[in-house]
Write an enzyme that holds these catalytic residues in place. Sequence first.
Site, PDB file in Angstrom:
ATOM      1  N   ASP A  33       0.280   1.187   2.437  1.00 57.71           N
ATOM      2  CA  ASP A  33       0.278   2.584   2.890  1.00 57.71           C
ATOM      3  C   ASP A  33      -0.450   2.664   4.240  1.00 57.71           C
ATOM      4  OD1 ASP A  33       0.545   5.549   1.240  1.00 57.71           O
ATOM      5  OD2 ASP A  33      -0.612   5.496   3.117  1.00 57.71           O
ATOM      6  N   ILE A  34       0.104   3.477   5.117  1.00 56.77           N
ATOM      7  CA  ILE A  34      -0.457   3.605   6.470  1.00 56.77           C
ATOM      8  C   ILE A  34      -1.820   4.311   6.457  1.00 56.77           C
ATOM      9  CG2 ILE A  34       0.581   5.811   7.174  1.00 56.77           C
ATOM     10  CD1 ILE A  34       1.537   4.371   9.731  1.00 56.77           C
ATOM     11  N   ASN A  91       4.022  10.726  -7.199  1.00 61.74           N
ATOM     12  CA  ASN A  91       4.009  12.145  -6.858  1.00 61.74           C
ATOM     13  C   ASN A  91       5.442  12.654  -6.913  1.00 61.74           C
ATOM     14  OD1 ASN A  91       1.247  12.433  -6.395  1.00 61.74           O
ATOM     15  ND2 ASN A  91       1.424  11.555  -4.357  1.00 61.74           N
ATOM     16  N   GLU A  99       4.953  14.005  -0.124  1.00 58.13           N
ATOM     17  CA  GLU A  99       5.300  14.241   1.286  1.00 58.13           C
ATOM     18  C   GLU A  99       6.653  13.647   1.647  1.00 58.13           C
ATOM     19  OE1 GLU A  99       2.249  12.457   3.648  1.00 58.13           O
ATOM     20  OE2 GLU A  99       0.671  13.694   2.755  1.00 58.13           O
ATOM     21  N   VAL A 100       6.928  12.470   1.096  1.00 57.31           N
ATOM     22  CA  VAL A 100       8.149  11.764   1.505  1.00 57.31           C
ATOM     23  C   VAL A 100       9.175  11.837   0.368  1.00 57.31           C
ATOM     24  CG1 VAL A 100       9.122   9.586   2.310  1.00 57.31           C
ATOM     25  CG2 VAL A 100       6.761  10.195   2.915  1.00 57.31           C
ATOM     26  N   HIS A 104       8.928   6.644  -4.545  1.00 58.46           N
ATOM     27  CA  HIS A 104       7.923   5.611  -4.259  1.00 58.46           C
ATOM     28  C   HIS A 104       6.803   5.691  -5.276  1.00 58.46           C
ATOM     29  CE1 HIS A 104       6.818   9.247  -2.029  1.00 58.46           C
ATOM     30  NE2 HIS A 104       5.541   8.898  -2.195  1.00 58.46           N
ATOM     31  N   HIS A 106       2.810   4.683  -5.840  1.00 58.74           N
ATOM     32  CA  HIS A 106       1.557   4.265  -5.190  1.00 58.74           C
ATOM     33  C   HIS A 106       0.859   3.314  -6.151  1.00 58.74           C
ATOM     34  CE1 HIS A 106       1.281   7.701  -2.187  1.00 58.74           C
ATOM     35  NE2 HIS A 106       2.131   8.214  -3.061  1.00 58.74           N
TER      36      HIS A 106
HETATM   37  P1  5GP Z   1       3.484  11.001  -1.101  1.00 62.16           P
HETATM   38  O1  5GP Z   1       2.464  12.028  -0.738  1.00 62.16           O
HETATM   39  O2  5GP Z   1       4.872  11.382  -0.634  1.00 62.16           O
HETATM   40  O3  5GP Z   1       3.429  10.595  -2.535  1.00 62.16           O
HETATM   41  O4  5GP Z   1       3.060   9.680  -0.317  1.00 62.16           O
HETATM   42  C1  5GP Z   1       3.604   9.276   0.902  1.00 62.16           C
HETATM   43  C2  5GP Z   1       2.727   8.176   1.426  1.00 62.16           C
HETATM   44  O5  5GP Z   1       3.420   7.518   2.476  1.00 62.16           O
HETATM   45  C3  5GP Z   1       1.386   8.656   2.012  1.00 62.16           C
HETATM   46  O6  5GP Z   1       0.314   8.042   1.292  1.00 62.16           O
HETATM   47  C4  5GP Z   1       1.441   8.214   3.479  1.00 62.16           C
HETATM   48  O7  5GP Z   1       0.194   7.758   3.955  1.00 62.16           O
HETATM   49  C5  5GP Z   1       2.500   7.112   3.459  1.00 62.16           C
HETATM   50  N1  5GP Z   1       3.265   6.971   4.700  1.00 62.16           N
HETATM   51  C6  5GP Z   1       3.882   7.978   5.373  1.00 62.16           C
HETATM   52  N2  5GP Z   1       4.529   7.485   6.457  1.00 62.16           N
HETATM   53  C7  5GP Z   1       4.333   6.135   6.436  1.00 62.16           C
HETATM   54  C8  5GP Z   1       4.769   5.073   7.292  1.00 62.16           C
HETATM   55  O8  5GP Z   1       5.475   5.263   8.288  1.00 62.16           O
HETATM   56  N3  5GP Z   1       4.367   3.813   6.970  1.00 62.16           N
HETATM   57  C9  5GP Z   1       3.596   3.558   5.870  1.00 62.16           C
HETATM   58  N4  5GP Z   1       3.257   2.283   5.640  1.00 62.16           N
HETATM   59  N5  5GP Z   1       3.167   4.537   5.030  1.00 62.16           N
HETATM   60  C10 5GP Z   1       3.532   5.810   5.314  1.00 62.16           C
END
Ligand code: 5GP
Length: 117
Positions: A33-34, A91, A99-100, A104, A106
Amino acid sequence: MEYNADNVFAKILRAEIPTDKIYEDDYALAFYDIHPKAKIHVLVISKSMVTDFTDFMEHSSDEEAAGYMRAIVKVTHLLNLDKDGYRLVFNTGPDSGQEVPHLHAHILAGEKLKTDL
Ligand code: 5GP
C-alpha cells in the site's frame, strides 16, 4: 455499483501505473500500500473486474473465488506471517471508507494491531 475500469487498481493491472509487486497469479496481484497503516500493509487485488467483496462473491465463478482467497493466503506465507498473524480487511461500500472501487484485501501485520475496530 457498475464496475468502472478508470480506477487506480484497474490501471495497475493494465501496468499503466507501476507497483512493487510481491505476488501475482491468474487470480490476484499483491503489492505494498502506498500509504501504509501498519508496519506491513499489503493490498491483494483481484484479476476479476469487480467493485467489492459482495460483487465478487455474487458474480465470480467458484474457481475465481477460491483462487483469489488462496492467493491471499499465499501472500501471507510469502510475508512470513504464519507465526505472528495478520488482519484481513475488505472495505465494502461508502460506510467502510472504501476509496478504490476494485476488489482488494488489505493485509495488515508486522506489529500488535489496535483492536478498537
Ligand atoms: P480502500 O480505502 O479503498 O479500502 O483502500 C485503498 C487503498 O489503496 C488505500 O489504503 C490507499 O493507500 C491505496 N492506494 C491508493 N492508490 C494507490 C496506488 O496508486 N498505489 C498503491 N500501492 N496503493 C494505493
